[in-house]
Scaffold this motif. Structure first.
Motif, PDB file in Angstrom:
ATOM      1  N   UNK A  31       0.833  -1.188   0.000  1.00 24.61           N
ATOM      2  CA  UNK A  31       0.000   0.000   0.000  1.00 24.61           C
ATOM      3  C   UNK A  31       0.875   1.249   0.000  1.00 24.61           C
ATOM      4  N   UNK A  32       0.311   2.303  -0.532  1.00 24.98           N
ATOM      5  CA  UNK A  32       1.021   3.583  -0.564  1.00 24.98           C
ATOM      6  C   UNK A  32       1.211   4.106   0.848  1.00 24.98           C
ATOM      7  N   UNK A  33       2.413   4.568   1.164  1.00 20.82           N
ATOM      8  CA  UNK A  33       2.677   5.205   2.451  1.00 20.82           C
ATOM      9  C   UNK A  33       3.094   6.649   2.216  1.00 20.82           C
ATOM     10  N   UNK A  34       2.582   7.533   3.049  1.00 20.59           N
ATOM     11  CA  UNK A  34       2.876   8.955   2.954  1.00 20.59           C
ATOM     12  C   UNK A  34       3.403   9.441   4.298  1.00 20.59           C
ATOM     13  N   UNK A  35       4.515  10.158   4.267  1.00 16.31           N
ATOM     14  CA  UNK A  35       5.118  10.658   5.502  1.00 16.31           C
ATOM     15  C   UNK A  35       5.368  12.151   5.357  1.00 16.31           C
ATOM     16  N   UNK A  36       4.658  12.926   6.187  1.00 15.91           N
ATOM     17  CA  UNK A  36       4.807  14.381   6.147  1.00 15.91           C
ATOM     18  C   UNK A  36       5.913  14.844   7.088  1.00 15.91           C
ATOM     19  N   UNK A  37       6.474  15.998   6.764  1.00 14.78           N
ATOM     20  CA  UNK A  37       7.447  16.644   7.640  1.00 14.78           C
ATOM     21  C   UNK A  37       7.432  18.145   7.353  1.00 14.78           C
ATOM     22  N   UNK A  38       8.049  18.910   8.245  1.00 16.35           N
ATOM     23  CA  UNK A  38       8.199  20.341   7.995  1.00 16.35           C
ATOM     24  C   UNK A  38       7.286  21.238   8.786  1.00 16.35           C
ATOM     25  N   UNK A  39       6.368  20.684   9.555  1.00 20.07           N
ATOM     26  CA  UNK A  39       5.496  21.528  10.357  1.00 20.07           C
ATOM     27  C   UNK A  39       6.266  22.197  11.482  1.00 20.07           C
ATOM     28  N   UNK A  40       5.604  23.112  12.163  1.00 23.44           N
ATOM     29  CA  UNK A  40       6.244  23.795  13.270  1.00 23.44           C
ATOM     30  C   UNK A  40       5.442  24.998  13.700  1.00 23.44           C
ATOM     31  N   UNK A  41       6.068  25.842  14.510  1.00 20.89           N
ATOM     32  CA  UNK A  41       5.424  27.049  15.028  1.00 20.89           C
ATOM     33  C   UNK A  41       6.127  28.276  14.462  1.00 20.89           C
ATOM     34  N   UNK A  42       5.337  29.200  13.944  1.00 18.30           N
ATOM     35  CA  UNK A  42       5.884  30.437  13.388  1.00 18.30           C
ATOM     36  C   UNK A  42       4.980  31.592  13.788  1.00 18.30           C
ATOM     37  N   UNK A  43       5.507  32.781  13.646  1.00 20.20           N
ATOM     38  CA  UNK A  43       4.689  33.971  13.870  1.00 20.20           C
ATOM     39  C   UNK A  43       3.980  34.347  12.574  1.00 20.20           C
ATOM     40  N   UNK A  44       2.907  35.074  12.720  1.00 19.50           N
ATOM     41  CA  UNK A  44       2.164  35.550  11.559  1.00 19.50           C
ATOM     42  C   UNK A  44       3.096  36.288  10.609  1.00 19.50           C
ATOM     43  N   UNK A  45       2.914  36.018   9.327  1.00 21.44           N
ATOM     44  CA  UNK A  45       3.776  36.603   8.315  1.00 21.44           C
ATOM     45  C   UNK A  45       4.961  35.734   7.947  1.00 21.44           C
ATOM     46  N   UNK A  46       5.197  34.691   8.720  1.00 18.01           N
ATOM     47  CA  UNK A  46       6.312  33.811   8.468  1.00 18.01           C
ATOM     48  C   UNK A  46       6.011  32.769   7.398  1.00 18.01           C
ATOM     49  N   UNK A  47       6.982  31.878   7.181  1.00 21.71           N
ATOM     50  CA  UNK A  47       6.878  30.858   6.138  1.00 21.71           C
ATOM     51  C   UNK A  47       7.269  29.487   6.680  1.00 21.71           C
ATOM     52  N   UNK A  48       6.703  28.477   6.070  1.00 20.94           N
ATOM     53  CA  UNK A  48       7.068  27.090   6.324  1.00 20.94           C
ATOM     54  C   UNK A  48       6.960  26.325   5.018  1.00 20.94           C
ATOM     55  N   UNK A  49       7.742  25.254   4.910  1.00 21.10           N
ATOM     56  CA  UNK A  49       7.599  24.363   3.765  1.00 21.10           C
ATOM     57  C   UNK A  49       7.347  22.954   4.270  1.00 21.10           C
ATOM     58  N   UNK A  50       6.240  22.397   3.873  1.00 17.78           N
ATOM     59  CA  UNK A  50       5.898  21.027   4.224  1.00 17.78           C
ATOM     60  C   UNK A  50       6.367  20.091   3.117  1.00 17.78           C
ATOM     61  N   UNK A  51       6.760  18.889   3.515  1.00 15.36           N
ATOM     62  CA  UNK A  51       7.159  17.861   2.562  1.00 15.36           C
ATOM     63  C   UNK A  51       6.363  16.593   2.842  1.00 15.36           C
ATOM     64  N   UNK A  52       6.141  15.821   1.797  1.00 16.53           N
ATOM     65  CA  UNK A  52       5.441  14.543   1.935  1.00 16.53           C
ATOM     66  C   UNK A  52       6.140  13.531   1.042  1.00 16.53           C
TER      67      UNK A  52
END
Length: 120
Positions: free
Chosen positions: A1-22
């Motif tokens: 079966x297909x497996x998906x693993x996310x990463x890249x979350x976190x805590x930031x202040x408004x106006x900031x940036x994040x990049x999620x990966x899967x």
């Protein structure tokens, strides 16, 4: 079966940036990011089809960018100008339907999620 693993979350202040990966374990046709905040229904944020056509929820247009690296079997979500209302658990989804979908029904596989918290 297909497996998906996310990463890249976190805590930031408004106006900031994040990049999620899967990272996906196999081939898929359609890919998407969903999110769910406490007490709210899961909503589609962005999707990309087999031709790399993309679609976005109105709430994130112009701020989020979905992309994929087929060689690495990896899906990304670049999130800029984050707002407190973007706070949620973010999920990667994959399916074998052809198209760009923000509804959940076409997706057969789901990751465990990664938390994004945006403070004001």
């Amino acid at each position: 079966a297909q497996q998906l693993v996310e990463s890249g979350g976190g805590s930031v202040q408004a106006g900031g940036s994040l990049r999620l990966s899967c990272a996906a374990s196999g081939d898929t046709y359609s890919l998407a990011w969903f999110r769910q905040a406490p007490g709210k229904e899961r909503e589609g944020v962005a999707a990309i089809d087999q031709r790399s056509n993309t679609c976005y929820a109105d709430s994130v247009k112009g701020r989020f960018t979905i992309s994929k690296d087929n060689a690495k079997n990896t899906l990304y979500l670049q999130m800029n100008n984050l707002k407190p209302e973007d706070t949620a658990m973010y999920y990667c989804a994959a399916g074998r339907s052809w198209g760009c979908f923000l509804g959940s029904r076409p997706y057969n596989y789901w990751g465990q999620g990664t938390q994004v918290t945006v403070s004001s």
